[in-house]
Design an enzyme around this catalytic site. Structure first.
Site, short mmCIF file in Angstrom:
data_model
loop_
_atom_site.label_atom_id
_atom_site.label_comp_id
_atom_site.label_asym_id
_atom_site.label_seq_id
_atom_site.Cartn_x
_atom_site.Cartn_y
_atom_site.Cartn_z
N LYS A 317 -6.69 1.50 -1.75
CA LYS A 317 -6.72 2.36 -0.84
C LYS A 317 -5.19 3.04 -0.39
O LYS A 317 -5.08 4.03 0.11
CB LYS A 317 -7.34 1.68 0.66
CG LYS A 317 -8.73 1.30 0.76
CD LYS A 317 -9.24 0.99 1.85
CE LYS A 317 -10.63 0.62 1.71
NZ LYS A 317 -11.20 0.26 2.90
N ASP A 353 -12.60 5.04 7.56
CA ASP A 353 -12.79 3.76 8.16
C ASP A 353 -12.38 3.27 9.46
O ASP A 353 -13.19 2.86 10.43
CB ASP A 353 -11.94 2.65 7.22
CG ASP A 353 -12.25 2.54 5.89
OD1 ASP A 353 -13.32 2.55 5.54
OD2 ASP A 353 -11.11 2.03 5.15
N ALA A 377 -3.98 -8.84 10.35
CA ALA A 377 -2.84 -8.04 10.03
C ALA A 377 -3.15 -7.06 8.92
O ALA A 377 -2.16 -6.64 8.40
CB ALA A 377 -1.57 -8.37 10.33
N ARG A 400 -2.52 -14.88 12.21
CA ARG A 400 -2.10 -16.23 11.65
C ARG A 400 -0.64 -16.34 10.94
O ARG A 400 0.17 -17.11 11.77
CB ARG A 400 -3.23 -16.70 10.54
CG ARG A 400 -2.65 -18.08 9.98
CD ARG A 400 -3.87 -18.50 9.06
NE ARG A 400 -3.94 -17.20 7.81
CZ ARG A 400 -4.40 -17.43 6.85
NH1 ARG A 400 -5.73 -18.35 6.72
NH2 ARG A 400 -4.53 -16.56 5.85
P1 ATR Z 1 -8.18 -6.48 4.78
O1 ATR Z 1 -7.39 -5.32 4.26
O2 ATR Z 1 -9.70 -6.18 4.67
O3 ATR Z 1 -8.03 -6.26 6.47
P2 ATR Z 1 -6.62 -8.54 4.32
O4 ATR Z 1 -5.35 -7.60 4.08
O5 ATR Z 1 -6.74 -9.44 3.06
O6 ATR Z 1 -7.76 -7.94 4.50
O7 ATR Z 1 -6.04 -9.02 5.74
C1 ATR Z 1 -6.82 -10.18 6.18
C2 ATR Z 1 -6.40 -10.53 7.33
O8 ATR Z 1 -7.06 -11.92 7.77
C3 ATR Z 1 -4.89 -11.23 7.20
O9 ATR Z 1 -4.02 -10.82 8.30
C4 ATR Z 1 -5.11 -12.53 7.12
O10 ATR Z 1 -4.13 -13.16 7.83
P3 ATR Z 1 -2.61 -13.78 7.35
O11 ATR Z 1 -1.85 -12.51 7.53
O12 ATR Z 1 -2.19 -14.94 7.87
O13 ATR Z 1 -2.98 -14.00 5.84
C5 ATR Z 1 -6.23 -12.86 7.99
N1 ATR Z 1 -7.16 -14.08 7.62
C6 ATR Z 1 -7.59 -14.12 6.28
N2 ATR Z 1 -8.11 -15.58 6.61
C7 ATR Z 1 -7.93 -16.13 7.63
C8 ATR Z 1 -8.19 -17.37 8.41
N3 ATR Z 1 -8.80 -18.16 7.79
N4 ATR Z 1 -7.48 -17.66 9.58
C9 ATR Z 1 -6.86 -16.67 10.23
N5 ATR Z 1 -6.62 -15.21 9.48
C10 ATR Z 1 -7.06 -15.13 8.42
#
Ligand code: ATR
Length: 522
Positions: A317, A353, A377, A400
């Site tokens: 993307k 999106d 994030a 997180r």
């Molecule tokens: P996308 O682009 O689809 O939003 P991503 O870039 O992988 O996916 O982002 C996923 C978000 O979900 C991240 O912010 C991640 O937190 P971290 O920044 O701490 O990695 C969050 N995330 C994924 N699994 C998680 C969990 N088990 N608990 C809390 N946050 C989670």
């Protein structure tokens, strides 16, 4: 549906025609009265090897109803086909599980009933076409209706009525006959033979004939007036309101092609949703998913081929932006493109999106002036923050990993809180953009049920399961919920609008994706 009759004189020639026709058409009709040494078993197997989707009709015309006199050599070799041999052949076709057998009304009640009871005995799904032809004229509409009734009363699954047009006006009896059958909820194949009847061959599919017949270019006709497959397709293309059934790979050059670029793409529901929508929108197009390993080459392909548009998904993307000629202001601000429109070789990037998310959210609550907690994030959180801000709302980032969360909050000039503080934030809505709660972790939620109490609306970008634990908890407390399905469907509708300029069939798209997800859940 368009059917190509196989009328060759020998088994070997017929095998070649079967291979060509099964690729190009929806159905083939094996004219076993003409294929002198035709081996039914082998011909059927050959068709099915070429296409798993091809439907097969087996027909063995009586000499009196053969619509064109066979070439002399063919006539000589076939003149010995008795009624008993014909019945044996049709029963063999039923045993081999063909989709349809065709038997003339003139063969009589007894023969037709025998085939029906044979089908029942065999627990076969073969359907019986009871056919009637007049190779010299078209009787009155009243007579045609009577013939239809006789065929229907005998228990035909499908009635086929094909008279010969002596005048152009004879064609006009066909729509009346088809409407008569349709009013009784019966399937009918109807058209006029002869050069003057050609217009009815084209129009029959629009009027509602169950199928039409055509020959391949250079192929042999089985009835006077038959048009080539290409001509039929071209006419269909010109006619409004007609949905074409064509196989991918055989799309004509003016077709609108769409692709999904991602890696992986195997699980994507976009092809299912978009193809269903394109069909309902009566757009002659096809959407296919491609698992991309080299983005640069994929982009060259889009420019070089007649591809009208592309969806872009993980992990491209952001990187795809380097290959575009122009990027819409929202997509630039967001730093991500999920849609490409090919304007005659000029590639323009958009992002639907955030729009999908905002439309789904605004459906439940006006965003302006409201505060929304966004958990996560990543890219989805960025789209949510951007959309909420643009619509006059106030995003709050919770994540997180603090550094990532802070960076996103700084970009959108909004507050950041660690995940542990979520219970203390006052806000109108909550948007989960993390994967917590996604299948198979369906019993997990990013927040405790108690921490949800203050929100009016809770959104989850996850669509598998359709209702995550987060949404189940929120609903149990009487809050409004928005599922990932809604956002997925709306971002897709946004793409279709950009590609075609038309409004997409949201209800159908939602239903299609929901049904597929429900089958995955069970
Ligand atoms: P996308 O682009 O689809 O939003 P991503 O870039 O992988 O996916 O982002 C996923 C978000 O979900 C991240 O912010 C991640 O937190 P971290 O920044 O701490 O990695 C969050 N995330 C994924 N699994 C998680 C969990 N088990 N608990 C809390 N946050 C989670």
């Amino acid at each position: 549906m368009i059917c190509i009759p196989i009328t060759d004189a020998t088994h070997q020639e017929a095998l070649r025609s079967v291979a060509r026709s099964a690729m190009a058409a929806d159905l083939i009709e094996l004219r076993m009265d003409l294929i002198a040494d035709g081996d039914l078993d082998q011909l059927i197997a050959a068709a099915r090897r070429v296409s798993g989707r091809i439907k097969i009709i087996v027909t063995c015309r009586r000499k009196e109803e053969a619509l064109l006199p066979p070439p002399l050599d063919q006539a000589d070799r076939k003149k010995g086909m008795t009624k008993t041999a014909k019945m044996r052949l049709l029963k063999q076709a039923i045993e081999l599980g063909v989709d349809f057998i065709d038997i003339e009304l003139a063969e009589g009640d007894k023969a037709i009933k025998q085939l029906q009871s044979f089908c029942r005995q065999q627990k076969s799904s073969t359907r019986i076409i009871v056919s009637w032809h007049d190779i010299s004229k078209t009787p009155s509409l009243g007579t045609l209706k009577e013939i239809f009734q006789t065929c229907a009363q005998i228990g035909a699954d499908i009635v086929k009525i094909v008279p010969y047009a002596r005048t152009a006006a004879d064609n006009l009896k066909v729509p009346g006959l088809i409407a008569y059958a349709k009013a009784q909820d019966r399937k009918i194949i109807a058209m006029c033979m002869g050069d003057l009847g050609q217009i009815s061959r084209v129009m029959a599919l629009v009027w509602g004939s169950y199928l039409g017949f055509a020959v391949l270019s250079g192929g042999k006709k089985s009835a006077p007036g038959q048009l080539t497959l290409n001509t039929m397709r071209e006419f269909q293309h010109l006619l409004p309101g007609h949905q074409r059934s064509i196989q991918p790979g055989l799309l004509p050059p003016d077709t609108l092609n769409f692709v999904l670029l991602g890696n992986p793409v195997r699980q994507s529901l976009s092809p299912l949703m978009h193809n269903k929508a394109l069909e309902a929108m009566q757009i002659d197009g096809h959407y296919s998913a491609f698992c991309v390993s080299d983005l640069a080459q994929a982009m060259t392909g889009i420019r070089g081929m007649s591809i009208r548009g592309a969806s872009v998904t993980i992990p491209f993307k952001t990187t795809v932006m380097d290959y575009l000629d122009e990027i819409d202001a929202d997509a630039v601000a967001l730093g991500a493109v999920n849609t490409i429109v090919n304007e005659r070789g000029r590639l323009v990037g958009y992002n639907t999106d955030w729009l999908g998310l905002m439309q789904a959210l605004e459906d439940k609550i006006p965003v302006v002036g409201k505060t929304f907690v966004i958990i996560g994030a990543g890219g989805a959180a960025r789209a949510a923050a951007y959309g909420i801000k643009k619509e006059g709302g106030r995003p709050v980032i919770v994540n997180r990993t603090r550094d990532k969360g802070r960076a996103l909050a700084a970009r959108f000039d909004c507050p950041f809180y660690p995940l542990s503080a979520i219970g203390k934030i006052q806000a109108h809505g909550l948007v989960n953009t993390t994967s917590v709660g996604m299948y198979p972790q369906i019993h997990q939620s990013p927040v405790t049920s108690a921490a949800l109490a203050n929100y009016q609306v809770v959104v989850d970008v996850i669509y598998n399961p359709l209702k995550t634990k987060l949404l189940r908890d929120a609903e149990a407390q009487g809050q409004k919920i928005v599922s990932g399905l809604e956002m997925f469907v709306r971002q897709g509708a946004g793409q279709l609008k950009l590609w075609t300029g038309k409004d997409a069939p949201l209800v159908l798209m939602r239903k299609t994706v929901r049904e597929r997800l429900e089958t995955l859940e069970t």
